[in-house]
Structure formats: structure tokens, C-alpha cells
Design an enzyme around this catalytic site. Structure first.
Site, mmCIF file in Angstrom:
data_model
loop_
_atom_site.group_PDB
_atom_site.id
_atom_site.type_symbol
_atom_site.label_atom_id
_atom_site.label_comp_id
_atom_site.label_asym_id
_atom_site.label_seq_id
_atom_site.Cartn_x
_atom_site.Cartn_y
_atom_site.Cartn_z
ATOM 1 N N SER A 255 -3.444 61.072 19.574
ATOM 2 C CA SER A 255 -3.862 59.865 18.858
ATOM 3 C C SER A 255 -4.784 59.009 19.717
ATOM 4 O O SER A 255 -4.489 58.725 20.878
ATOM 5 C CB SER A 255 -2.640 59.037 18.458
ATOM 6 O OG SER A 255 -1.900 59.676 17.464
ATOM 7 N N ASP B 265 -6.193 50.665 12.428
ATOM 8 C CA ASP B 265 -5.520 51.380 13.513
ATOM 9 C C ASP B 265 -6.507 51.754 14.624
ATOM 10 O O ASP B 265 -6.537 52.891 15.093
ATOM 11 C CB ASP B 265 -4.800 52.626 12.991
ATOM 12 C CG ASP B 265 -3.824 53.208 14.014
ATOM 13 O OD1 ASP B 265 -3.491 52.507 14.992
ATOM 14 O OD2 ASP B 265 -3.399 54.367 13.838
ATOM 15 N N HIS C 190 -1.901 51.931 17.273
ATOM 16 C CA HIS C 190 -0.485 52.271 17.414
ATOM 17 C C HIS C 190 -0.160 52.878 18.781
ATOM 18 O O HIS C 190 0.996 52.908 19.191
ATOM 19 C CB HIS C 190 -0.025 53.206 16.283
ATOM 20 C CG HIS C 190 -0.484 54.626 16.413
ATOM 21 N ND1 HIS C 190 -1.574 55.132 15.730
ATOM 22 C CD2 HIS C 190 0.005 55.667 17.131
ATOM 23 C CE1 HIS C 190 -1.727 56.408 16.015
ATOM 24 N NE2 HIS C 190 -0.780 56.760 16.867
#
Length: 287
Positions: A136, A55, A22
Site C-alpha cells: 500500500s 487515501d 491508511h
């Protein structure tokens, strides 16, 4: 063009970087990424491959000729970690580069459904090390300096703090290797949905699921699991000759090879039954 920021870590000296899908999904059309190392060096790069399901993504840096090999992160085994063990989250939260936060592992196996990531069978490491926007894709590191997770998400809310999640490296690393080799992930198909419960979860029939067991919720008609004799409500006690307590005991043993015969033992009506499931390509997969 979209603008986003995130973190990552170098997994190969030739310039391969692991991160979250993402973080870089906006750049899959071929647009360039700018990657800044912790010493300030900047490189352009591109998305080499990504897997939206787990992811994770691999980015390839454009290294100039004669560039010395880049330092590579040491990959650890997340399965050897324990709740209460100290860990460090590295990254660039809110664009604050080279930020280090520390905490402990709060849980080793938090299911995707528990943290609002859908009904996937994956499980996540929970930590109270601070993970914010921009963290992230960065590494969760143990005190031996080994990457044991990929920082991925946090629970938000006015009264929520210290609840963050990372993809275990034992789950992520085989997927990363698939992305490097094939630029996609070859996931064998069994045709079952299953759930491990440490709380009062329920089977679709309404009955409570037993704790610390993996229960089959659904078997797809005509699937390898149905052909082998698996039924909804079966409790998987062994998978590929290993005992099963959690989802990851099945997911990590399934592997990435089509056509493999997998020995499975299930408990049904108080009896243990031995089955053999032959994995296949997913329906509609022409690879």
C-alpha cells in the site's frame, strides 16, 4: 503507539514522499516514522499532510544538512494507459523490501462501490500485478518508468487472486499538490451524487441505469446544483465543455477552485439542457 508498514515513492528531492493515508494515519499525532530507501538508507520523517477521502498522504523526511538531493519518481498520466498494458508494482509486501511484481491493467475505471470502498465517486485502476499487505502506498509503474497509480487495495478471499487496485495518478496528483500547498484539500461543492454504470446498477427509484453514462442520483436542497436546475435522474453528457462517460470525467474536471462557473449539459426526457453550476465551499467549511 501503533506499528504499521507500507510503501511510498519520493516526489520531491527535498524529501517529500507520497503514500496511502491508511499507511501513516497512526502517526498523525506527531510521532516519527522510519523510512528506508531501496539502497538501505534510513531517515526519520513525519506526516506532512493527508487526505483520508482519497487515501493519499505526503510524508516529509528529516534530511541531515548537506544531504544530496534524493532521486525523484517520474509522474505519468494514468489516462493514457489502456487495458492490457503491462505495469509493475513496487513496494515491500509483508516487509519484503524492494519487491517487484508485474502484470497488466485489467480495467481503467473500477468504481469505489464495486470494490467495497463506499459510495465515493472515485474510480480505480484494476491490475493483476500482485499487491499485498505492505504494498500500500507504493507506485504502479508503466514500462516507461512513470508512476501512473498508487497501489491501494486488493480483493481477498479463498478463491480470489490477481485482483488489485490503484488510485489513478491523474486523480491523486492534484490532491497531492493540494496537500503540499495547503496541508488539506479544497474540494469544491456542487451538492450532487452521481454514478457511472457499466453493469445493471439501479437508480434509487428502482429503474436500471443506462450503461456507460453518468446519472445524477441525488441533488442536495439549496446546493449549487439545485440552484442551477440540476435534477435527480439527469444524465450528464458534458461537464466543463468535455464529454462525460465515467465518474472521473466529472471528478477530474471539477478541479480545486471555489466559485468557478462550470458549464454542464444534461439529458432529461430526451432533451439536452445547458446549465451553469457555480461551485462553492462545502457546507460548514470555514477556510
Amino acid at each position: 503507539s501503533g506499528m504499521a508498514s507500507g510503501s511510498g515513492f519520493i516526489i520531491d528531492a527535498s524529501g517529500l514522499v507520497a503514500t496511502n493515508a491508511h499507511v501513516v494515519s497512526h502517526a498523525t499525532s506527531g510521532s516519527k516514522l522510519v523510512v528506508t530507501l531501496n539502497d538501505g538508507r534510513k531517515y526519520t520523517g513525519r506526516v506532512y499532510a493527508l487526505d483520508a477521502q482519497l487515501d493519499v498522504a505526503v510524508v516529509k523526511l528529516d534530511l541531515p544538512p548537506g544531504e544530496p538531493p534524493l532521486p525523484v519518481a517520474r509522474i505519468g498520466q494514468s489516462g493514457e494507459a489502456r487495458p492490457g498494458e503491462w505495469v509493475v508494482a513496487l513496494g515491500s509486501p509483508l516487509r519484503l523490501q524492494n519487491t517487484v511484481t508485474a502484470g497488466i491493467i485489467s480495467s481503467m475505471a473500477r468504481s469505489a462501490s464495486e470494490i467495497g470502498l463506499g459510495q465515493q465517486s472515485y474510480e480505480y485502476l484494476q491490475t493483476d500485478a500482485s499487491i499485498n499487505q505492505g504494498n500500500s502506498g507504493g507506485p504502479l509503474v508503466n514500462l516507461a518508468g512513470e508512476v501512473i497509480g498508487i497501489n491501494t487495495a486488493k480483493l481477498g478471499g479463498e478463491h480470489v487472486s490477481g485482483i488489485s487496485f490503484a488510485i489513478p495518478m491523474d486523480t491523486a496528483w492534484p490532491v497531492i499538490q493540494q496537500l503540499i500547498q495547503y496541508k488539506s484539500v479544497r474540494r469544491p461543492y456542487l451538492g450532487i451524487k452521481f454514478h457511472s454504470s457499466s453493469t445493471s446498477a439501479r437508480h434509487p427509484s428502482g429503474r436500471l441505469l443506462p450503461e456507460h453514462e453518468v446519472t445524477v442520483l441525488e441533488v442536495q436542497p439549496g446546493s449549487p446544483a439545485e440552484v442551477a436546475g440540476l435534477r435527480s435522474g439527469d444524465v450528464i453528457v458534458e461537464f466543463d465543455k468535455r464529454s462525460v462517460k465515467k465518474n472521473r470525467d466529472v471528478v477530474e474536471r471539477l478541479g480545486y477552485e471555489y466559485g468557478r462557473a462550470i458549464e454542464v449539459k444534461v439529458r432529461r426526457g430526451g432533451e439536452i439542457r445547458a446549465l451553469k453550476i457555480v461551485s462553492s465551499k462545502p457546507p460548514g467549511d470555514a477556510r
